[in-house]
Design a protein around this motif. Structure first.
Motif, PDB file in Angstrom:
ATOM      1  N   ALA A 722      -1.424 -43.399  -0.715  1.00  0.00           N
ATOM      2  CA  ALA A 722      -1.899 -42.775  -1.823  1.00  0.00           C
ATOM      3  C   ALA A 722      -2.795 -41.356  -1.613  1.00  0.00           C
ATOM      4  O   ALA A 722      -3.560 -40.998  -2.732  1.00  0.00           O
ATOM      5  CB  ALA A 722      -2.370 -43.523  -2.919  1.00  0.00           C
ATOM      6  N   ILE A 723      -2.882 -41.107  -0.422  1.00  0.00           N
ATOM      7  CA  ILE A 723      -4.143 -40.141  -0.013  1.00  0.00           C
ATOM      8  C   ILE A 723      -3.517 -38.712  -0.865  1.00  0.00           C
ATOM      9  O   ILE A 723      -2.558 -38.220  -0.855  1.00  0.00           O
ATOM     10  CB  ILE A 723      -4.040 -39.780   1.317  1.00  0.00           C
ATOM     11  N   GLU A 724      -4.375 -38.395  -1.652  1.00  0.00           N
ATOM     12  CA  GLU A 724      -3.996 -37.078  -2.525  1.00  0.00           C
ATOM     13  C   GLU A 724      -3.886 -35.635  -1.987  1.00  0.00           C
ATOM     14  O   GLU A 724      -3.586 -34.820  -2.419  1.00  0.00           O
ATOM     15  CB  GLU A 724      -4.687 -37.186  -4.087  1.00  0.00           C
ATOM     16  N   THR A 725      -4.978 -35.504  -0.849  1.00  0.00           N
ATOM     17  CA  THR A 725      -5.161 -34.246  -0.455  1.00  0.00           C
ATOM     18  C   THR A 725      -4.126 -33.779   0.546  1.00  0.00           C
ATOM     19  O   THR A 725      -4.153 -32.840   1.010  1.00  0.00           O
ATOM     20  CB  THR A 725      -6.663 -34.265   0.321  1.00  0.00           C
ATOM     21  N   ALA A 726      -3.474 -34.963   1.080  1.00  0.00           N
ATOM     22  CA  ALA A 726      -2.318 -34.590   2.233  1.00  0.00           C
ATOM     23  C   ALA A 726      -0.918 -34.002   1.630  1.00  0.00           C
ATOM     24  O   ALA A 726      -0.584 -34.528   0.425  1.00  0.00           O
ATOM     25  CB  ALA A 726      -2.156 -35.741   3.210  1.00  0.00           C
ATOM     26  N   ASP A 727      -0.223 -33.098   2.246  1.00  0.00           N
ATOM     27  CA  ASP A 727       1.065 -32.761   2.299  1.00  0.00           C
ATOM     28  C   ASP A 727       2.083 -33.555   2.643  1.00  0.00           C
ATOM     29  O   ASP A 727       3.066 -33.810   1.951  1.00  0.00           O
ATOM     30  CB  ASP A 727       1.283 -31.345   2.542  1.00  0.00           C
ATOM     31  N   VAL A 728       1.830 -33.961   3.768  1.00  0.00           N
ATOM     32  CA  VAL A 728       2.567 -35.247   4.480  1.00  0.00           C
ATOM     33  C   VAL A 728       1.746 -36.364   4.916  1.00  0.00           C
ATOM     34  O   VAL A 728       0.734 -36.160   5.369  1.00  0.00           O
ATOM     35  CB  VAL A 728       3.238 -34.588   5.616  1.00  0.00           C
ATOM     36  N   VAL A 729       2.397 -37.481   4.644  1.00  0.00           N
ATOM     37  CA  VAL A 729       1.902 -38.886   5.255  1.00  0.00           C
ATOM     38  C   VAL A 729       2.837 -39.475   6.107  1.00  0.00           C
ATOM     39  O   VAL A 729       3.827 -39.511   5.736  1.00  0.00           O
ATOM     40  CB  VAL A 729       1.598 -39.548   3.786  1.00  0.00           C
ATOM     41  N   LEU A 730       2.222 -39.925   7.088  1.00  0.00           N
ATOM     42  CA  LEU A 730       2.764 -40.796   7.924  1.00  0.00           C
ATOM     43  C   LEU A 730       2.440 -42.241   7.773  1.00  0.00           C
ATOM     44  O   LEU A 730       1.314 -42.574   7.536  1.00  0.00           O
ATOM     45  CB  LEU A 730       2.504 -40.267   9.412  1.00  0.00           C
ATOM     46  N   MET A 731       3.393 -43.025   7.618  1.00  0.00           N
ATOM     47  CA  MET A 731       3.364 -44.510   7.131  1.00  0.00           C
ATOM     48  C   MET A 731       2.643 -45.258   8.343  1.00  0.00           C
ATOM     49  O   MET A 731       2.034 -46.047   7.993  1.00  0.00           O
ATOM     50  CB  MET A 731       4.465 -44.930   6.829  1.00  0.00           C
ATOM     51  N   SER A 732       3.049 -44.874   9.515  1.00  0.00           N
ATOM     52  CA  SER A 732       2.374 -45.576  10.572  1.00  0.00           C
ATOM     53  C   SER A 732       1.255 -44.845  11.207  1.00  0.00           C
ATOM     54  O   SER A 732       1.042 -43.618  10.870  1.00  0.00           O
ATOM     55  CB  SER A 732       3.362 -45.850  11.806  1.00  0.00           C
ATOM     56  N   GLY A 733       0.453 -45.491  12.246  1.00  0.00           N
ATOM     57  CA  GLY A 733      -0.678 -44.631  12.718  1.00  0.00           C
ATOM     58  C   GLY A 733      -0.302 -44.087  14.089  1.00  0.00           C
ATOM     59  O   GLY A 733      -1.327 -43.715  14.735  1.00  0.00           O
ATOM     60  N   ASP A 734       0.833 -44.202  14.228  1.00  0.00           N
ATOM     61  CA  ASP A 734       1.339 -43.358  15.680  1.00  0.00           C
ATOM     62  C   ASP A 734       1.419 -41.721  15.387  1.00  0.00           C
ATOM     63  O   ASP A 734       1.958 -41.386  14.606  1.00  0.00           O
ATOM     64  CB  ASP A 734       2.755 -44.168  16.038  1.00  0.00           C
ATOM     65  N   LEU A 735       0.993 -41.203  16.450  1.00  0.00           N
ATOM     66  CA  LEU A 735       0.677 -39.789  16.278  1.00  0.00           C
ATOM     67  C   LEU A 735       2.338 -39.255  16.884  1.00  0.00           C
ATOM     68  O   LEU A 735       2.486 -38.056  16.458  1.00  0.00           O
ATOM     69  CB  LEU A 735      -0.138 -39.268  17.331  1.00  0.00           C
ATOM     70  N   ARG A 736       3.262 -40.109  17.080  1.00  0.00           N
ATOM     71  CA  ARG A 736       4.648 -39.380  17.625  1.00  0.00           C
ATOM     72  C   ARG A 736       5.146 -38.998  16.082  1.00  0.00           C
ATOM     73  O   ARG A 736       6.180 -38.530  16.223  1.00  0.00           O
ATOM     74  CB  ARG A 736       5.231 -40.541  18.182  1.00  0.00           C
ATOM     75  N   GLY A 737       4.663 -39.641  14.909  1.00  0.00           N
ATOM     76  CA  GLY A 737       5.409 -39.254  13.659  1.00  0.00           C
ATOM     77  C   GLY A 737       5.144 -37.965  13.429  1.00  0.00           C
ATOM     78  O   GLY A 737       5.781 -37.234  12.712  1.00  0.00           O
ATOM     79  N   VAL A 738       3.956 -37.393  14.033  1.00  0.00           N
ATOM     80  CA  VAL A 738       3.788 -35.651  13.931  1.00  0.00           C
ATOM     81  C   VAL A 738       4.924 -34.938  14.364  1.00  0.00           C
ATOM     82  O   VAL A 738       5.503 -34.087  13.678  1.00  0.00           O
ATOM     83  CB  VAL A 738       2.449 -35.360  14.280  1.00  0.00           C
TER      84      VAL A 738
END
Length: 826
Positions: A722-738
């Motif tokens: 629910a982070i409102e300031t982000a344009d893209v949200v990665l569901m996991s904490g893994d940087l490979r999602g970037v």
């Protein structure tokens, strides 16, 4: 004046891209509307306005594109007489989005018809609750009805196409068979006669045009009269011209110039068949573009086992409330977001996070609705239900992204809005040129070319080019754990030149861990760690917690604990005096560090925090504590470099630690020791130096930076969606999602450019061909029937090309620590 808000409406009657411009114009003309964005693929309109919804629906109805209605069934409790019925109906119909509400006392239910998008079944249930009658949505009723209506519509279109094809086949054989096989033409002439053949074609074509083809006239002619022609208008004009000319040639040939009394029934009938076939194929393909949403919706089970008075009973998911205690058996899906009360298991969260490795769950851990429980049984307490669950938020984000309009679509809309009138003008100009300059008989040649121009033009393909790719691309991204909260981020992210990353919680785990233990003076490692962990267990400092976490579970008792501010701690454990802290603490107590000091300097240069342990006045060990690099981070940064991106770190940590980490990870640019407001200045400086910038942070401490970046990417667990300031949200904490997000963004935009290139190139090349520019070079004209086939296939090509995005695989699969990458296909 009411506060501005956003409403999403389902719009019916749109048949091509030019309709989009007219719907947007109609909505923007409504007082109080500040923005209106229409998506042709999803048939939805998002409107920012401050007035009532009725004004919007009235404007749509006046423009000939009425807002779609939807029905839902509510199960209502507490009713006992007719006055209850009247009260509930009054409360429901007071909502401006409700068209009709019928409450049944006997069945204790209400069937509510409402404007699709203006409200939701859950909000209607809340209206009944507020009136004093608790209500719940009958699970699946609304969605089943929508799916049923779409299926019925597709079936009706298929039946109409088959019926038209059966009638068109003899028309085509009678007319075109004679042209292709002279003997067949002679046989028709000597048996049934040419005039009888024309009469048979007339009868069959009339049934086609006024039966299955009637839809084109019912929509196209009014649009012409309102001076807002659409795709249906082009079909109506083309087939109507061919049909009327054929009527004259059949029943009054004497009014036509000598040698021009030809019939074109086969063109009119085949055009209708091919365009209907194109719409059937397009409808089926478009139905598959929403597969990701349907898959996500299907993750939630229909029922849950609820504990009540010591027993477990199955209850519909809609009846679950926060605080209910649920039982999740092995292999079952988790019904709602919950906290584990009892039991241990591994949960497969891949459909939410995109991460394939099951996650261990034990007491107090959070489980997410829609995920799959492993082999253990869990007893959990519901913490989020209904629209508050992670899965519901994911679905909402994907729907919002799919309904968004990219900047590139604005140009397409402006072109398509003027496209159909331009095509009609070109068709009229073509007819005029052929009548003036064409060889005798010029009239039938002018008719063929004019009808071909009308039919070959395809604004449908232009309108579908962008939204279908967005739908499929964002849906596939969601399956990989990447949520594009804002549709334009899909276009913006692939333009990024530099990726700026926060350090703590983004590149690293965000909590210190004991990295190494170096012993001295003959002390045993396990003994030192056991005593140090026991002493540090008395402290709440994060570094102390890391040491305790690394120690054994059976720690000895500690006495005489004392915290030495700025230096360390000291205590007695198992009768031994233990001192833990900085070199200064050791120096004050006269304890030589021998070779440990050299090792400590080396570990500090690498970004770790060294601590010394002394036991009974002798140096025993050096403990190196650091914030570990997240698994997969090195792979992710390597892949981003391969993509040609510049990498930067922006952190508040000290410069020495940041530089050591950057050197290890190959980061190109480091800005350290900055406060939150300093991050904004650092981001602006990086943007000025390198160009378009994406910032990656944890979405909480980095909110200002996420908002300031061209594209903000928030990484974290499912609870951060629910982070409102982000344009893209990665569901996991893994940087490979970037890396996956950038890859999907690039693939989707490439797909959109392919679609637009096809749609515009198709018209630029084939409209002149249809107009007859090749005639002087061989005497060939494009048949109107072939033009219809090409037009139908153009739309199918665009949607089919977008569907290829469903096969995109992760650029870097999460949960895999090797350095091999999967091939991305699209």
């Amino acid at each position: 004046m009411a506060a501005p808000h956003t409403t999403q409406l389902k719009v019916s009657g749109m048949s091509c891209a030019s309709c989009v411009g007219r719907v947007e114009t109609a909505l923007r003309s409504v007082p109080g509307v500040t923005e209106a964005s229409v998506n042709f693929a999803t048939e939805t309109a998002q409107i920012a306005h401050s007035g009532p919804v009725n004004d919007l629906t009235n404007a749509l109805a006046d423009a000939g594109y009425p807002a779609a209605n939807r029905q839902t069934t509510l199960k209502i409790g507490g009713m006992n007489c007719a006055s209850c019925v009247a009260k509930i109906e009054k409360a429901l119909t007071a909502d401006p989005a409700v068209v009709d509400a019928q409450v049944n006392l006997a069945t204790e239910s209400a069937v509510v018809t409402f404007i699709d998008g203006a409200t939701t079944p859950q909000k209607l249930a809340a209206v009944s609750d507020q009136a004093g009658y608790p209500a719940r949505v009958v699970n699946g009723a609304a969605d089943d009805q929508v799916d049923h209506a779409r299926t019925e519509e597709a079936h009706a279109l298929t039946r109409a196409t088959i019926f038209a094809a059966v009638l068109a086949l003899p028309v085509f054989i009678l007319e075109m068979g004679g042209h292709m096989i002279p003997a067949f033409h002679h046989w028709v002439h000597t048996t049934i006669g040419t005039q009888t053949s024309h009469l048979i074609q007339f009868a069959l074509t009339s049934v086609i045009l006024f039966g299955p083809g009637r839809m084109f006239y019912l929509k196209g002619i009014p649009s012409l009269l309102h001076r807002s022609p659409d795709m249906n208008s082009l079909v109506a004009l083309g087939t109507g011209a061919a049909y009327l000319f054929s009527l004259i040639a059949t029943f009054a040939p004497q009014v036509l110039p000598q040698g021009s009394a030809n019939v074109y029934y086969e063109a009119a009938s085949v055009i209708v068949v091919l365009i209907l076939l194109g719409r059937v194929l397009e409808a089926r393909a478009k139905g598959r573009t929403g597969a990701a949403i349907r898959k996500l919706v299907g993750l939630q089970p229909k029922t849950a086992r609820v504990e009540q008075d010591g027993t477990f009973t199955d209850r519909p998911i809609a009846d679950i409330v926060v605080g209910d205690v649920l039982q999740i058996r092995p292999g079952e899906r988790v019904p709602v977001d919950a906290e584990v009360l009892d039991g241990t298991s591994y949960v497969d969260e891949s459909m939410i996070t995109g991460e394939p490795v099951p996650v261990g769950k034990a007491l107090s851990d959070q489980v997410v609705g829609g995920t799959v429980n492993g082999t253990g049984a869990l007893r959990v307490r519901a913490t989020r239900v209904g629209a508050d669950t992670v899965l519901a938020q994911v679905i909402q984000m994907v729907e919002q992204a799919q309904g968004a309009k990219l900047p590139i679509q604005g140009l397409v809309d402006r072109i398509t809005e003027r496209f159909v009138p331009a095509v009609i003008a070109v068709a009229l100009l073509t007819i005029a040129i052929w009548l003036i300059f064409g060889p005798a008989p010029a009239l039938p040649l002018a008719l063929v070319t004019g009808v071909s121009v009308l039919i070959i033009a395809c604004p449908c393909a232009m309108g579908l080019a962008t939204p279908t790719s967005i739908m499929v691309g964002t849906g596939r991204a969601a399956e990989l754990g990447v949520l594009f909260r804002k549709g334009d981020a899909l276009q913006q992210l692939q333009q990024s030149k530099v990726i700026a990353l926060d350090k703590t919680g983004t590149l690293t785990l965000g909590r210190p861990e004991l990295e190494s233990v170096t012993t001295a003076n003959g002390f045993d490692r396990d003994q030192v760690l056991r005593l140090a962990a026991a002493v540090e267990a008395q402290s709440e400092h994060p570094i102390a917690t890391a040491i305790t976490r690394a120690g054994p579970s059976d720690l000895p008792e500690v006495s005489s604990f004392q915290s030495l501010t700025g230096l360390g701690v000291q205590a007695t454990a198992e009768g031994r005096n233990v001192l833990i802290g900085s070199p200064r603490l050791m120096e004050q107590n006269g304890i030589p560090l021998t070779d440990l000091a050299t090792e400590a300097d080396q570990r500090a240069a690498e970004g770790a925090t060294p601590l010394f342990v002394a036991i009974d006045g002798r140096a025993a060990a050096m403990l190196a504590v650091s914030d570990p690099i997240k698994p997969g981070t090195e792979q992710a940064l390597e892949r981003l470099h391969e993509m040609g991106l510049t990498l930067a770190m922006v952190t508040g940590d000290n410069a020495r630690t940041a530089q050591a980490l950057a050197s290890k990870l190959g980061i190109d640019h480091v800005t350290a020791e900055v406060l939150p407001d300093g991050k904004l200045a650092a981001i602006n400086a990086l943007r000025d130096q390198f160009g378009t910038l994406a910032f990656v942070g944890d979405g909480i401490n980095d909110a200002p930076a996420l908002a300031a970046a061209d594209t903000g990417v928030a990484i974290g667990t499912g609870t951060d969606v629910a982070i409102e300031t982000a344009d893209v949200v990665l569901m996991s904490g893994d940087l490979r999602g970037v890396a996956n997000a950038v890859e999907i963004s690039r693939r989707t935009m490439r797909n959109i450019r392919q679609n637009l290139g096809w749609a515009f190139g198709y018209n630029i090349l084939l409209i002149p061909v249809a107009a007859g520019v090749l005639y002087p070079f061989g005497g060939h004209l494009l048949s109107p029937a072939l033009a219809a086939g090409a037009m139908a296939l153009s739309s199918v090509f665009v949607v089919s090309n977008a569907l290829r995005l469903r096969r995109v695989r992760a650029s870097l699969p999460e949960g895999s620590d090797n350095h091999s990458t999967q091939t991305v296909t699209s």
